[in-house]
Enzyme design. Sequence first.
Site, PDB file in Angstrom:
ATOM      1  N   THR A  24      -8.636   6.330  -1.663  1.00  0.00           N
ATOM      2  CA  THR A  24      -9.855   5.958  -1.753  1.00  0.00           C
ATOM      3  C   THR A  24     -11.009   6.846  -1.434  1.00  0.00           C
ATOM      4  O   THR A  24     -12.296   6.898  -2.014  1.00  0.00           O
ATOM      5  CB  THR A  24     -10.108   4.593  -0.889  1.00  0.00           C
ATOM      6  OG1 THR A  24      -9.452   5.011   0.145  1.00  0.00           O
ATOM      7  CG2 THR A  24      -9.510   3.345  -1.394  1.00  0.00           C
ATOM      8  N   LYS A  53      -8.445  13.715   4.999  1.00  0.00           N
ATOM      9  CA  LYS A  53      -7.479  12.532   4.789  1.00  0.00           C
ATOM     10  C   LYS A  53      -6.672  12.766   5.915  1.00  0.00           C
ATOM     11  O   LYS A  53      -6.706  13.629   6.634  1.00  0.00           O
ATOM     12  CB  LYS A  53      -6.827  12.356   3.546  1.00  0.00           C
ATOM     13  CG  LYS A  53      -6.394  13.920   3.021  1.00  0.00           C
ATOM     14  CD  LYS A  53      -5.681  13.768   1.661  1.00  0.00           C
ATOM     15  CE  LYS A  53      -6.670  13.793   0.578  1.00  0.00           C
ATOM     16  NZ  LYS A  53      -6.497  12.675  -0.233  1.00  0.00           N
ATOM     17  N   ARG A  54      -6.053  11.780   6.165  1.00  0.00           N
ATOM     18  CA  ARG A  54      -4.808  11.954   7.251  1.00  0.00           C
ATOM     19  C   ARG A  54      -3.993  13.170   6.910  1.00  0.00           C
ATOM     20  O   ARG A  54      -3.645  13.349   5.611  1.00  0.00           O
ATOM     21  CB  ARG A  54      -3.787  10.531   7.171  1.00  0.00           C
ATOM     22  CG  ARG A  54      -4.816   9.355   8.067  1.00  0.00           C
ATOM     23  CD  ARG A  54      -5.259   9.740   9.570  1.00  0.00           C
ATOM     24  NE  ARG A  54      -3.979   9.839  10.276  1.00  0.00           N
ATOM     25  CZ  ARG A  54      -3.379   8.986  11.243  1.00  0.00           C
ATOM     26  NH1 ARG A  54      -4.182   7.974  11.140  1.00  0.00           N
ATOM     27  NH2 ARG A  54      -2.416   8.974  11.738  1.00  0.00           N
ATOM     28  N   HIS A  65       0.790  -1.180  -0.072  1.00  0.00           N
ATOM     29  CA  HIS A  65      -0.032  -0.026  -0.116  1.00  0.00           C
ATOM     30  C   HIS A  65       0.847   1.477   0.031  1.00  0.00           C
ATOM     31  O   HIS A  65       0.243   2.598   0.269  1.00  0.00           O
ATOM     32  CB  HIS A  65      -0.918   0.032   1.349  1.00  0.00           C
ATOM     33  CG  HIS A  65      -1.847  -0.843   1.222  1.00  0.00           C
ATOM     34  ND1 HIS A  65      -3.378  -0.675   0.859  1.00  0.00           N
ATOM     35  CD2 HIS A  65      -1.903  -2.207   1.596  1.00  0.00           C
ATOM     36  CE1 HIS A  65      -3.951  -1.870   1.072  1.00  0.00           C
ATOM     37  NE2 HIS A  65      -3.064  -2.896   1.560  1.00  0.00           N
ATOM     38  N   LYS A 105       0.661  14.305   1.159  1.00  0.00           N
ATOM     39  CA  LYS A 105      -0.893  14.672   0.815  1.00  0.00           C
ATOM     40  C   LYS A 105      -1.181  16.433   0.400  1.00  0.00           C
ATOM     41  O   LYS A 105      -2.246  16.599  -0.214  1.00  0.00           O
ATOM     42  CB  LYS A 105      -1.891  14.283   1.714  1.00  0.00           C
ATOM     43  CG  LYS A 105      -1.557  12.611   1.893  1.00  0.00           C
ATOM     44  CD  LYS A 105      -2.707  12.201   2.912  1.00  0.00           C
ATOM     45  CE  LYS A 105      -2.497  10.760   3.228  1.00  0.00           C
ATOM     46  NZ  LYS A 105      -3.316   9.732   2.294  1.00  0.00           N
ATOM     47  N   LYS A 132     -14.930   8.000  -3.281  1.00  0.00           N
ATOM     48  CA  LYS A 132     -16.307   8.266  -2.449  1.00  0.00           C
ATOM     49  C   LYS A 132     -16.760   9.527  -2.894  1.00  0.00           C
ATOM     50  O   LYS A 132     -18.102   9.626  -3.083  1.00  0.00           O
ATOM     51  CB  LYS A 132     -15.853   8.376  -0.965  1.00  0.00           C
ATOM     52  CG  LYS A 132     -15.693   6.887  -0.466  1.00  0.00           C
ATOM     53  CD  LYS A 132     -14.895   7.032   1.049  1.00  0.00           C
ATOM     54  CE  LYS A 132     -14.064   5.785   1.226  1.00  0.00           C
ATOM     55  NZ  LYS A 132     -13.114   6.066   2.603  1.00  0.00           N
TER      56      LYS A 132
HETATM   57  C1  26Q Z   1       3.603   0.475  10.411  1.00  0.00           C
HETATM   58  C2  26Q Z   1       4.360  -0.080  11.404  1.00  0.00           C
HETATM   59  C3  26Q Z   1       4.009   0.379  12.650  1.00  0.00           C
HETATM   60  C4  26Q Z   1       2.873   1.087  12.965  1.00  0.00           C
HETATM   61  C5  26Q Z   1       2.009   1.435  11.935  1.00  0.00           C
HETATM   62  C6  26Q Z   1       2.265   1.072  10.689  1.00  0.00           C
HETATM   63  C7  26Q Z   1       1.239   1.345   9.642  1.00  0.00           C
HETATM   64  C8  26Q Z   1       0.130   1.499  10.031  1.00  0.00           C
HETATM   65  C9  26Q Z   1      -0.940   2.007   8.897  1.00  0.00           C
HETATM   66  C10 26Q Z   1       1.727   1.802   8.461  1.00  0.00           C
HETATM   67  C11 26Q Z   1       0.838   2.334   7.374  1.00  0.00           C
HETATM   68  C12 26Q Z   1      -0.402   2.540   7.501  1.00  0.00           C
HETATM   69  C13 26Q Z   1      -1.443   2.818   6.760  1.00  0.00           C
HETATM   70  C14 26Q Z   1      -1.213   2.870   5.551  1.00  0.00           C
HETATM   71  C15 26Q Z   1      -2.407   3.342   4.549  1.00  0.00           C
HETATM   72  O1  26Q Z   1      -3.507   3.763   4.841  1.00  0.00           O
HETATM   73  N1  26Q Z   1      -2.161   3.413   3.250  1.00  0.00           N
HETATM   74  C16 26Q Z   1      -3.039   3.857   2.325  1.00  0.00           C
HETATM   75  O2  26Q Z   1      -3.677   2.782   1.837  1.00  0.00           O
HETATM   76  C17 26Q Z   1      -4.918   2.872   0.983  1.00  0.00           C
HETATM   77  C18 26Q Z   1      -5.580   1.775   0.547  1.00  0.00           C
HETATM   78  O3  26Q Z   1      -4.683   0.946  -0.057  1.00  0.00           O
HETATM   79  C19 26Q Z   1      -4.338   3.674  -0.235  1.00  0.00           C
HETATM   80  O4  26Q Z   1      -5.563   4.242  -1.098  1.00  0.00           O
HETATM   81  C20 26Q Z   1      -3.677   5.126   0.060  1.00  0.00           C
HETATM   82  O5  26Q Z   1      -2.897   5.675  -0.860  1.00  0.00           O
HETATM   83  C21 26Q Z   1      -2.475   4.471   1.208  1.00  0.00           C
HETATM   84  O6  26Q Z   1      -1.822   5.465   1.887  1.00  0.00           O
END
Ligand code: 26Q
Length: 822
Positions: free
Chosen positions: A670, A562-563, A371, A568, A674
Amino acid sequence: MSANKPVTPPQLVLEPLPAGGEVLTQDVERYQLYHLGRMQGCPPVYTYQALAWTLRDRLMSDWMNTYFVRDQPGKRRGYYLSLEFLIGRALSNHVLNLGLDAAAREALHSFGQSLETVAELEPDAGLGNGGLGRLAACFMDSCATLNLPVMGYGLHYQYGMFRQHIENGYQIEDPDNWLRDGNPWEVERSEFTCRVPFGGHTEHYYDKAGIPRARWADTSDVLAVPYDMPISGYRNRAVNTLRLWKAAATDEFDLDEFNAGSYSEAVQAKNHAEHISMVLYPNDSSENGKELRLRQQYFLASASLQDAMRQWRAAGNSDLSKFAEHNVFQMNDTHPTIAVAELMRLLLDREGMLWDEAWAVTSRCMAYTNHTLLPEALERWPVTLFERLLPRLLEIIYEINARFLREVSLKWPGDSDRQRRMSLIEEGAVRQVRMAWLAIVGSFSVNGVAALHSRLLQEGLFRDFVELWPEKFNNKTNGVTPRRWVAHANPGMTALITRQIGEDWIADLSQLEKLKPLAGQPAFHAEWRAAKRANKERLTALVKAECGVTFDPEVLFDVQVKRIHEYKRQLLNVLHVIHLYNRIKHGRLEGWADRCVLIGGKAAPGYVMAKRIIKLINNVADVVNSDPAVNGRLKVAFLPNYRVTSMEIIAPATDLSEQISTAGKEASGTGNMKFMMNGAVTIGTYDGANIEILDAVGEDNFFLFGLKAEEVEALRSRYQPLAYIERDPELREVIDLLASGHFNACEPGIFDMILASVTSPHDPWMVLADFRGYVEAQEKVAEAWQDRERWTRMSILNTASSGFFSTDRTMLEYNDDIWKLK
Ligand code: 26Q
C-alpha cells in the site's frame, strides 16, 4: 434479556457547538486554564491537548447524531474486526475533515503557535505493525467519508508498536508509551463492559426440551472495557466509531483472593488479566504460537461479538434468525477468526439456538480477508493450548470440522488425502487448529488484497476450497485514503491540483484523470516541480535531523520504506547502492545521475536477519557518505523509527518508489499507492498491486524489472546464484567488496550471514536472480531523470492515474459485493 425499546430518531440529538475562530480561541484558552490547569507560557504540548479537547467537542454532536440516525431496527451494519489499527495522529485529520483549518490557526495564533508545530506534539497511535494495520485505518476513514455504517473493533494496547532507535548501526527497541499524557481522542464507555471467559471446563446436559446442551464452567473471566475513538468523515458530518477493548480484572476475582488473605495473588490475578491488552505483538509475518496472543485474539472476538449483539438488541431487534440479515463481520486476516467459533458458542450456549440455525446465522455474517501467501504466516494453534484456554471453543471447532468433512466426503467419496488437506485440524506430532481453514469454512466471502494475490490464493493455497465453493472467493484490491495521504500530507500539491480541477477530487479520486491534459504543459510542470521541491526540502530537514546526513533536494530521491523483511528485498536495494559506489570509485560515470537513497523500517525484534540488514544499510551509508571520492554524487541514509507520521513527510518528497519484492510474495503493498498518488514513479517487480499500478499508469511511466511469480517458482529447483556472479562482473565486484570487509572493517564476519543467504541455492527470495534486471531498470531511471520534462510528465501521470487506489473505491467494492450496507 429483554429487547430494548427502539430508539426513535430525533432530527438532531445534540446541537453542534459554534466553531468560528473566536470561539475556538476562547475554548482553547478555557481548556488550557480550567481543564488542564496550565497558564500562558506552559509547554506547548498542553496547547495541543487544549486544541484537541476543543475539536473533540465539535465532533461530539456529529458523532451522536450519526449514531442515532443509524441505530434503527432492521438496519444493516458492518463491523471490521482487526488486531491492528495503525491510526497515526488524529488532530490534523479532524481539522481537515471538519474544515476547521482557518479557525484552528486563528485560535493558536493567540498562543503564538502554528497548527503545524502543535500538531507535531501528538504521539502516533501506533496500534499496528505495518500494511495490514494501516489498511484498517484507511478503511475506517473511507467508511466514514462514504457514510457507511461500519464500526471498527480492536484492542486498546497500552503499548503500541515499539519505537526504534539506532546504536552503532543496530536497531534498539524502546517501549511506546503512547498514552503517557492521556488520549484526548478516546471516550471510555464502561457502561458497555463485557465479560470474556477463559480456562475452566465444559459440562454437558439435556435441557427441559431434551436437547443436548453445553456449558462452560469455572472460567476465569476478564472484563473488556470499551474505549471509543471518533472517526470523522471528510466534510460530511458523519462520525463513525473505532471501539478498542481494554482488559481489566473482575472485582470478585480480586475480592475472593483478598478475603482468603492472599493480597499478592489478588494483584497477580489482576495483572494477569490486564496483560491481555498490554502490548501489540511486533512481528508481522511469522507467527510464534504464544499463549498471550491467542488470549488477545479471543478477547477481541468475544467482546466484539457480545457488543454487536447488544447493539443489535438495543436498536430494537429480537429475532435472532435475522441476525445475519442485519450484521456482517469482516475479519482482518486470520487473527480474529476465532470469532467464527465464538459466535456459534454465543448462539448455542447463551441464546439456546440449535446447531443448524446457529450455523446458518454464523456462516452468513462472517467474511474473511487474507493478507499473505507466506506459509510461515499461516496461523496454527496447538490443540492442547485450545483445550486449556478455550475448551468450549475447541469442542465447537471439532463439531464444525466433523460436519464439514462429511460435506467433503460426500463430494469426493474416498478421497482421504483431500480430507486430510482440508481438515481444520492438522494431524502430526503436534495437532494444530488451522485458523485460515476455520475462516474459510465459517465465512460467506473470502478475499485477497490484489488481483495477483487473489489469483495465486485461488490456484494454490485455497484450491481445494475453491473447488468446493467457487462463489465464496473474490478479490478486493487495497487502497489508501487520499485525505491523509494527499490532502493532509501534501498541501502544496493539493493546492495546485485544486486550482486546476476544483476540490471534488479529494472525495472522488477518479477525477485526478483531469490532470492528464496538463502533463504536457510547461507552466504546470514548473508549478508541479516547485511543489515537489518544497516537499523535498521538508524531507531533507528531517533526514538531517534524524540521520545527520545532508541530502540535496536537487537530485533524485530514491526511497524504500516498509517493514524490513527478506521478501521485500531491502538487500537488493543495498546491493545496487554498493554497485553505484563501485561505479564512482572506478570512474564509470557514463549516464550517471546523482541520488539520495533513503531506507527506513522496523525489524521484528526476533528476526535476526532483518536486524542484520539494518546494520548493513547503516554501515554502507557510513562508508559511502564519508568517502571523499563519492563527493556528493551519492548519499545514503537509514531513517530511524519509520511510522505513519514519517510517511506523511516522505511520500510527498519521493521521486522514485522502490517496490522490489520477490514476485508472488507481496500480497498487495500500500506504500506503493501512497507514493504514486504523490507523484513518485515506481521501480518495481511484477508483484502485488504493482501490477495494477503498472496497468493504470502504463509501462512508459513505470520501471518494471525482474522475474514473474511463475518464473520464480519454475526457477526454484535449479536456482544457481553463483552462476549469476560468474556471468556478471559488476555483480561479482559488489559481492567481492561486501566480502572484503570494506563495510565492516572493525566488525569481522558480521555480514557473513547475508553473503551466505544471497549466495545460497536455497535463497527463497532469489535476490541475485533479479540483480541485473534491477541495475538496468535503475539505469533507465537515471536516463529518464536527466530529462526534466520527461520525468515531470511521468510524475504528473502517476498522480493522475492513481484514482483507482483510493480506499473509497475499495470500500465501495466491499460494500457492493460483500457487506451490502445502505
Ligand atoms: C500473527 C500471529 C502472531 C503475531 C503476529 C501476527 C501477525 C501480525 C501482523 C501476522 C501478520 C501481520 C501483518 C501482516 C501485513 O501487514 N500484511 C500486509 O498487508 C497489507 C495490507 O493488505 C498488504 O498490502 C501487504 O502486502 C501485506 O504484507
